[in-house]
Structures are given as structure tokens and as C-alpha cells.
Design a protein around this motif. Sequence first.
Motif, PDB file in Angstrom:
ATOM      1  N   TYR A 177       4.088  -1.833  14.035  1.00 45.72           N
ATOM      2  CA  TYR A 177       3.525  -0.711  13.281  1.00 45.72           C
ATOM      3  C   TYR A 177       3.235  -1.075  11.823  1.00 45.72           C
ATOM      4  CZ  TYR A 177       5.101   2.300  17.135  1.00 45.72           C
ATOM      5  OH  TYR A 177       5.297   2.884  18.361  1.00 45.72           O
ATOM      6  N   ALA A 178       3.669  -2.247  11.362  1.00 51.21           N
ATOM      7  CA  ALA A 178       3.519  -2.627   9.956  1.00 51.21           C
ATOM      8  C   ALA A 178       2.433  -3.686   9.798  1.00 51.21           C
ATOM      9  CB  ALA A 178       4.843  -3.155   9.413  1.00 51.21           C
ATOM     10  N   ILE A 179       1.745  -3.618   8.652  1.00 47.58           N
ATOM     11  CA  ILE A 179       0.685  -4.582   8.376  1.00 47.58           C
ATOM     12  C   ILE A 179       0.640  -4.882   6.884  1.00 47.58           C
ATOM     13  CG2 ILE A 179      -1.075  -2.770   8.126  1.00 47.58           C
ATOM     14  CD1 ILE A 179      -3.074  -4.775   9.434  1.00 47.58           C
ATOM     15  N   ASP A 180       0.424  -6.153   6.557  1.00 45.08           N
ATOM     16  CA  ASP A 180       0.224  -6.573   5.166  1.00 45.08           C
ATOM     17  C   ASP A 180      -1.275  -6.665   4.922  1.00 45.08           C
ATOM     18  OD1 ASP A 180       2.956  -6.801   4.837  1.00 45.08           O
ATOM     19  OD2 ASP A 180       2.999  -8.958   5.245  1.00 45.08           O
ATOM     20  N   LEU A 181      -1.725  -6.013   3.850  1.00 42.70           N
ATOM     21  CA  LEU A 181      -3.157  -5.962   3.560  1.00 42.70           C
ATOM     22  C   LEU A 181      -3.471  -6.571   2.198  1.00 42.70           C
ATOM     23  CD1 LEU A 181      -3.994  -2.332   4.774  1.00 42.70           C
ATOM     24  CD2 LEU A 181      -4.549  -4.491   5.927  1.00 42.70           C
ATOM     25  N   GLY A 182      -4.632  -7.186   2.106  1.00 40.24           N
ATOM     26  CA  GLY A 182      -5.146  -7.691   0.841  1.00 40.24           C
ATOM     27  C   GLY A 182      -6.510  -7.090   0.577  1.00 40.24           C
ATOM     28  N   ASP A 183      -7.047  -7.400  -0.588  1.00 42.48           N
ATOM     29  CA  ASP A 183      -8.388  -6.939  -0.951  1.00 42.48           C
ATOM     30  C   ASP A 183      -9.361  -8.088  -0.701  1.00 42.48           C
ATOM     31  OD1 ASP A 183     -10.791  -6.291  -2.388  1.00 42.48           O
ATOM     32  OD2 ASP A 183      -9.637  -4.815  -3.536  1.00 42.48           O
ATOM     33  N   GLY A 184     -10.368  -7.848   0.149  1.00 46.51           N
ATOM     34  CA  GLY A 184     -11.321  -8.903   0.486  1.00 46.51           C
ATOM     35  C   GLY A 184     -12.052  -9.454  -0.715  1.00 46.51           C
ATOM     36  N   SER A 185     -12.146  -8.666  -1.776  1.00 46.94           N
ATOM     37  CA  SER A 185     -12.855  -9.127  -2.972  1.00 46.94           C
ATOM     38  C   SER A 185     -11.916  -9.728  -4.006  1.00 46.94           C
ATOM     39  CB  SER A 185     -13.616  -7.949  -3.607  1.00 46.94           C
ATOM     40  OG  SER A 185     -12.713  -6.945  -4.048  1.00 46.94           O
ATOM     41  N   SER A 186     -10.600  -9.741  -3.722  1.00 48.58           N
ATOM     42  CA  SER A 186      -9.629 -10.258  -4.689  1.00 48.58           C
ATOM     43  C   SER A 186      -8.515 -11.006  -3.966  1.00 48.58           C
ATOM     44  CB  SER A 186      -9.051  -9.105  -5.517  1.00 48.58           C
ATOM     45  OG  SER A 186      -8.136  -9.574  -6.470  1.00 48.58           O
ATOM     46  N   HIS A 193       2.364  -3.879   1.708  1.00 45.85           N
ATOM     47  CA  HIS A 193       3.037  -3.654   2.991  1.00 45.85           C
ATOM     48  C   HIS A 193       2.947  -2.174   3.383  1.00 45.85           C
ATOM     49  CE1 HIS A 193       6.403  -4.792   5.887  1.00 45.85           C
ATOM     50  NE2 HIS A 193       6.332  -3.472   6.000  1.00 45.85           N
ATOM     51  N   TRP A 194       2.191  -1.890   4.451  1.00 47.23           N
ATOM     52  CA  TRP A 194       1.974  -0.514   4.905  1.00 47.23           C
ATOM     53  C   TRP A 194       2.432  -0.368   6.355  1.00 47.23           C
ATOM     54  CZ3 TRP A 194      -0.240   3.190   1.595  1.00 47.23           C
ATOM     55  CH2 TRP A 194      -0.636   2.674   0.354  1.00 47.23           C
ATOM     56  N   ARG A 195       2.878   0.827   6.704  1.00 48.16           N
ATOM     57  CA  ARG A 195       3.346   1.061   8.073  1.00 48.16           C
ATOM     58  C   ARG A 195       2.742   2.343   8.634  1.00 48.16           C
ATOM     59  NH1 ARG A 195       9.610   2.287   6.319  1.00 48.16           N
ATOM     60  NH2 ARG A 195       9.312   4.403   5.512  1.00 48.16           N
ATOM     61  N   PHE A 196       2.586   2.343   9.942  1.00 48.09           N
ATOM     62  CA  PHE A 196       2.011   3.482  10.660  1.00 48.09           C
ATOM     63  C   PHE A 196       3.129   4.427  11.103  1.00 48.09           C
ATOM     64  CE2 PHE A 196       0.822   5.331  14.837  1.00 48.09           C
ATOM     65  CZ  PHE A 196      -0.280   6.078  14.442  1.00 48.09           C
ATOM     66  N   VAL A 197       2.962   5.724  10.819  1.00 48.24           N
ATOM     67  CA  VAL A 197       3.946   6.737  11.231  1.00 48.24           C
ATOM     68  C   VAL A 197       3.214   7.936  11.835  1.00 48.24           C
ATOM     69  CG1 VAL A 197       5.831   6.112   9.670  1.00 48.24           C
ATOM     70  CG2 VAL A 197       3.984   7.564   8.829  1.00 48.24           C
ATOM     71  N   GLY A 198       2.243   7.623  12.705  1.00 47.86           N
ATOM     72  CA  GLY A 198       1.372   8.677  13.219  1.00 47.86           C
ATOM     73  C   GLY A 198       1.704   9.209  14.595  1.00 47.86           C
ATOM     74  N   ASP A 199       2.810   8.772  15.201  1.00 47.46           N
ATOM     75  CA  ASP A 199       3.238   9.362  16.466  1.00 47.46           C
ATOM     76  C   ASP A 199       4.763   9.431  16.479  1.00 47.46           C
ATOM     77  OD1 ASP A 199       4.100   6.763  16.976  1.00 47.46           O
ATOM     78  OD2 ASP A 199       2.501   6.317  18.406  1.00 47.46           O
TER      79      ASP A 199
END
Length: 279
Positions: A204-213, A258-264
Motif C-alpha cells: 500500500y506504500a509508495i515512494d514518489l519523486g518529481d519527474g522534473s526534479s 513516502h505515501w500510503r493508500f488508506v482507501g479500503d
Amino acid sequence: MDNASLSRKPSPTSEFGVDEIPEAVRDNPYPEAKPSQSQKKRLIWKLAGLGVLAFGVSIWLHLNFNFFPATSRAEQTEQNPAPASSASPSATSPVAKSTTGKSGPVTPDNLLGHLPYQEAPASDLVAVTPDGAVKLRSSAAAKYQDMVNAAAASGIYFAPISGFRSLEDQQHVFFDVKAERKQDVSKRAEVSAPPGYSEHHTGYAIDLGDGSSPDSNLSQSFENTPAFKWLEANATTFSFELSFPKNNRQGVSYEPWHWRFVGDRQSLETFYKAHSIKK
């Protein structure tokens, strides 16, 4: 004067002669009158008033002079036991220092500020990148794709860095990198979870970056990028939230990527109910 008038007897002056008056009547010519009903009522009210007055006086003496012996404290406790404490768990739970020196709740499974998570089943993992390197559980993957599309419509392009991780993956991230950087376990735990204690195990967790940075990837400077600003404003619409904000109660370093999904229900229980984590 004729004989008829002489022979007529004089009328008696009383019903009885003196000798014929009953003795009781002679001794008490004025018999005592019985009290009327109204007099009885007045007497009852007077007695009741005196009783109330006496009770009030006894209470006053007790309160002001302790005139009567008081019930012992033990007897009072037995007769009126104290109500059970209704303190909330947060008020009674033991508190310990986290790896960063901040106070946090102690849980049986807490390890260096991190909580245990089960690996997601491989059958429920879905790739969210063309090369299949980054995967999420199906429910999280669907919402993530919706979020990617919405961000792209605003000119924001995410760079997905890491999603699901197995125990073996986390073994490398924690121990091997710790050795390379010559960190002790407490220092390493501030930025990475030990194997078995990473949110990435859940899918449920994902690390995200900015495609332009790309220089801001996995750095706190990511909070200054357009991608983070967009996530901060819109991620909750897609049921994603920041796992480790500033001053989080687990004592983990701030991770804006670091973001996580809590939709269910399952994801919500994974991060909140099962481990008693409160935002």
C-alpha cells in the motif's frame, strides 16, 4: 278555693330530686368536652413540626460540631465503592523514547519506532510502471493510476521510485546500506525500517519523486517540488496520505516522498486499527 285546685300537685322544678342525682354528675357538674376533629389535626401537625425541627437540629449539630460519630473511611468505601476508571488508552499507555528521543506509545511489536507488517500476497500485486519494477496492491494501484492521470492534467509528472518490497529487499535496504554508511541501528532506523517492519511490505506504500526534479528524490527537499505541492493538496482525494510527516508520533524522520493508500477497510486497519496508530 275549690278542692280541685287544692288537690292538684305542684309541678316538679327538676327532673330528679337532689337525692336522685347521680353521684358522677354531682361531683363533676361540668363534664370535660372531647376534642374536635380540627383540634386533633392541629395536634398532629404540631407534633410533625417538632419532629422536623428536631431532625434539622441534629443535622446542624453533626455538620458543625461532628456531634455524632462518622462512618469510618473503610465502611464508606465499602458502601460507596469508587467508580471504575474510564481513562482513555492514550492516558494510561506506557510511554518510551523513540530512536529520535521523542516520546511515543509503546506497543508489543514496536522495534526502533517501526511497526510490523505482513507481506502482501503476490497474486494481488499490480505493476504501476511500464517495466513492472514498482508494484502496488490492486486497490492501491487503481487509485494511484487515477491520481497520476489527474496530476498529469495539471502538468505534474510523478517519478515512482519504490512500491512493494519483500523481506529480502528490506534486508538489503536496512542492513547492507547501514554497513555501507557505517550507521548504527538506531541511526539507520530513523530513515529506514528493519525487515518485517516496513510499510512497503503491505503493497500500500509508495515512494514518489518529481519527474522534473530528480535531484530531490528521497530527499526532504522534495517538499519544495511542484509534485509534492500537488500531492499535499490533492492526495487525500485519491485516499493517499503522508506516512511520516514532521514530528510524527513514531519518531521516524520526516519523509515527504513516502505515501500510503488508506482507501479500503483492509488498508485502513493495517495502518490504524491493527497497530493503534493515530494521525
